[in-house]
Design a protein around this motif. Structure first.
Motif, PDB file in Angstrom:
ATOM      1  N   ARG A 115       0.915  -1.217  -0.062  1.00 41.04           N
ATOM      2  CA  ARG A 115      -0.131   0.013   0.113  1.00 41.04           C
ATOM      3  C   ARG A 115       0.964   1.231   0.086  1.00 41.04           C
ATOM      4  N   PHE A 187     -13.430  -4.297  -4.321  1.00 39.16           N
ATOM      5  CA  PHE A 187     -13.849  -3.770  -3.173  1.00 39.16           C
ATOM      6  C   PHE A 187     -14.353  -2.366  -3.326  1.00 39.16           C
ATOM      7  N   SER A 188     -14.779  -1.863  -2.562  1.00 39.74           N
ATOM      8  CA  SER A 188     -15.347  -0.311  -2.521  1.00 39.74           C
ATOM      9  C   SER A 188     -14.191   0.309  -1.785  1.00 39.74           C
ATOM     10  N   SER A 189     -13.812   1.669  -2.212  1.00 40.40           N
ATOM     11  CA  SER A 189     -12.758   2.296  -2.106  1.00 40.40           C
ATOM     12  C   SER A 189     -12.776   3.881  -1.703  1.00 40.40           C
ATOM     13  N   ASP A 191     -10.010   5.496  -0.392  1.00 43.40           N
ATOM     14  CA  ASP A 191      -8.711   5.830  -0.485  1.00 43.40           C
ATOM     15  C   ASP A 191      -8.362   6.176  -1.819  1.00 43.40           C
ATOM     16  N   ALA A 196     -10.502   1.562  -6.733  1.00 46.06           N
ATOM     17  CA  ALA A 196     -11.628   0.277  -6.934  1.00 46.06           C
ATOM     18  C   ALA A 196     -11.771   0.204  -8.314  1.00 46.06           C
ATOM     19  N   GLN A 251      -8.053 -10.823  -1.179  1.00 44.66           N
ATOM     20  CA  GLN A 251      -8.615  -9.411  -1.485  1.00 44.66           C
ATOM     21  C   GLN A 251     -10.005  -9.518  -0.616  1.00 44.66           C
ATOM     22  N   GLY A 255     -10.976  -6.156   2.158  1.00 42.34           N
ATOM     23  CA  GLY A 255     -12.323  -5.292   2.290  1.00 42.34           C
ATOM     24  C   GLY A 255     -12.770  -5.070   3.524  1.00 42.34           C
ATOM     25  N   LEU A 261     -11.498   0.716   2.663  1.00 42.68           N
ATOM     26  CA  LEU A 261     -11.937  -0.392   2.031  1.00 42.68           C
ATOM     27  C   LEU A 261     -13.253  -1.090   2.650  1.00 42.68           C
ATOM     28  N   SER A 262     -13.977  -1.377   1.766  1.00 42.79           N
ATOM     29  CA  SER A 262     -15.237  -2.250   2.097  1.00 42.79           C
ATOM     30  C   SER A 262     -15.102  -3.048   1.118  1.00 42.79           C
TER      31      SER A 262
END
Length: 576
Positions: A115, A187-189, A191, A196, A251, A255, A261-262
């Motif tokens: 990251r 994933f949803s992001s 950041d 994403a 991954q 999330g 992240l989600s």
């Protein structure tokens, strides 16, 4: 006076082929390499993963080897061999996806690996190479076990593990997974440093690796369903499930574990696909084995169909590779408009060699002889593709220049996928043919084996030293300046080494074909000089050129000797 006790008789334990043990050792070594790579850091400056993922990743990497060891302990070596083969097929995708760490670590969308902490340009370290080395060992372990797919026929003609049923299920799973990567982000992001992205928005290497993963998830159960050994086929499906889990599970966890992240909804679908693959493998293990012994072989897959599959796939790979030499694969800014943007080097001669060998597979009169030659000569195409990818990676690595790739670069990806399918299909035919021959007494031809080993050593020098030299030109090597091209060299050398060993213990016709295919690999390597001298300042012939020519000569002599020199009869314990 002691009384003897009679115990109920049970089936004798299955002998464990030495190659299964060796492949398992390679797989464990791959896990060790990956663990050391993760522990030592993947980039400089250091970019730690988004969460503490090392333990999770090492466990997932070790699952195929540990599960295979469990099947070996349970007396099911065929399942263990199939599992390592299936996991090796998925390792191709892991290798291509992981290559993004070498090309451009900042563009890597793998929060479980790294990251970004700042906008500093990241550079790969030895840890990245070790991580990819683990995938390479997994691939080798899987490839060396493919011949065991045809060892024993234990299928029930109309059982629940029928090839048609498994093929439909595998294709559906593959389409579901591919659709997920095309339509949904992992994933949803929130950041900005971890976008994403869907499959089409990812970097070319990561997108290609995911496509190869999906292809492996689909092909492993299908090829396992057509394998003569039911247990081997079930193992291939297990291997595909565990191999896909290595990519999907981290991954999914990211999330939940990474700030910003989600988890995406489709990640749950991937986990269901893993469970579906496991269920297919379990059904294969539970399938009935009541087929009469005299009927075994009735469900033997059509060798001709597999040869046609190999031939057509090889032609597709050759056509795509040849087209890549005629279309622009690089997107250049105006200041570089005069530069050539096609995929150069040895791609065209490699495509020609593969096309000729593929055409021979489609001609029934020469398909039996051409098949071993094709399996070895096919290594010339990954060799050339790696060289082309190396050039593209070098051109696009400097962000400030604004050099990118065009959509034509997918021709190289399709060529790689097609040649992998072709080699796997041809290898299955080889395993079936080997099962039809009495292997209890083996013959060794010392002249052929010795000449082949000399040819391999000469070829090793041909890869270790440059074929083409020039001013300000630094070619990739095996010892120094190890780059993407070097992986193609390693793969080609491994293919030739296996061919030399098999030729020494093989039948004359097959030995001649194997050595002919080996010679073609070094012909392609030697052609790097005439194909590349026009784009190098002050070109000159390197020592590697002469070493490759010597290798070609030695392999030609070995092919001739295989038809005239008498083998030495004797019992050899090592399997082929």
């Amino acid at each position: 006076m002691s009384r003897s006790v009679k115990y109920p008789m049970s089936a004798p334990p299955r002998a464990v082929p030495a190659r299964v043990v060796f492949a398992l050792v390679l797989s464990v070594a791959g896990v060790v390499l990956a663990a050391v790579g993760l522990g030592s850091g993947l980039t400089t400056p250091a970019a730690p993963p988004g969460f503490s993922s090392s333990v999770l990743l090492v466990v997932l990497f070790a699952l195929p080897a540990l599960t295979a060891l469990g099947f070996l302990a349970a007396g099911k070596p065929a399942v263990a061999a199939g599992l390592l083969t299936g996991a090796g097929m998925l390792a191709f995708g892991q290798l291509i996806t992981g290559a993004q760490l070498l090309a451009a670590p900042n563009a890597t969308l793998r929060p479980e690996l790294l990251r970004e902490e700042s906008l500093v340009i990241l550079h790969p370290t030895a840890g990245s190479w070790l991580l990819l080395g683990g995938s390479v060992l997994a691939i080798i372990a899987g490839l060396m076990l493919i011949p065991l797919a045809g060892q024993e026929n234990d299928r029930e003609p109309d059982g629940s593990d029928s090839p048609q049923r498994i093929t439909v299920q595998a294709v559906i799973l593959g389409l579901v997974i591919l659709g997920g990567y095309l339509l949904a982000a992992p994933f949803s992001s929130t950041d900005p440093r971890i976008p994403a992205n869907t499959l089409l928005d990812r970097s070319a290497l990561e997108a290609a690796g995911i496509v190869v993963l999906v292809l492996g998830v689909t092909l492993a159960p299908v090829l396992g369903a057509f394998a003569r050994s039911r247990l081997f086929g079930a193992g291939m499906t297990f291997g595909a499930a565990l191999g896909f889990a290595q990519f999907a599970v981290p991954q999914f966890v990211a999330g939940f574990a990474v700030d910003g992240l989600s988890p995406g909804g489709y990640q749950f679908v991937y986990l269901v696909c893993v469970l579906a693959l496991l269920s297919i493998g379990i059904r294969g293990l539970r399938a009935s084995r009541t087929e009469p012994k005299e009927q075994r072989g009735a469900e033997l897959p059509g060798q001709r169909r597999l040869l046609v599959t190999a031939g057509i796939s090889g032609l597709l790979a050759a056509v795509c590779a040849a087209l890549a030499t005629a279309v622009p694969v690089l997107d250049l800014p105006p200041m570089f408009a005069e530069l050539d943007t096609t995929a150069h080097t040895i791609l065209l001669p490699a495509a020609i060699v593969v096309a000729l060998a593929s055409l021979a597979l489609l001609i029934p009169a020469c398909a039996a002889w051409a098949r071993p030659a094709f399996e070895v000569a096919a290594a010339a195409l990954p060799l050339a593709l790696a060289a082309a990818a190396d050039g593209i990676s070098t051109a696009t690595s400097v962000v400030d220049l604004g050099i990118g790739v065009t959509g034509w670069v997918w021709l190289l990806v399709i060529a790689l996928l097609a040649i992998v399918v072709a080699v796997i299909a041809a290898a299955f035919v080889g395993g079936i043919e080997r099962d039809d021959v009495d292997m209890s007494r083996r013959s060794v031809n010392p002249l052929v084996l010795g000449t082949g080993i000399l040819g391999f050593l000469a070829g090793l020098l041909g890869f270790a030293f440059p074929v083409l030299t020039g001013r300000d030109y630094l070619p990739a090597g095996l010892v120094t300046d190890f780059r993407i091209s070097s992986w193609g060299m390693v793969l080609a050398l491994l293919a030739v080494l296996v061919a030399v060993i098999l030729a020494g213990y093989g039948r004359p016709q097959r030995a001649a074909a194997l050595l002919t295919g080996s010679a073609l690999v070094f012909v392609v390597r030697a052609l790097e000089y005439p194909m590349g001298e026009g784009i190098v300042n002050a070109p000159a012939i390197g020592f590697g050129f002469w070493a490759c020519l010597l290798a070609v000569l030695l392999f030609a002599v070995g092919a001739l000797l295989s038809t005239v020199a008498a083998p030495v009869r004797g019992r050899v314990s090592s399997p082929a």
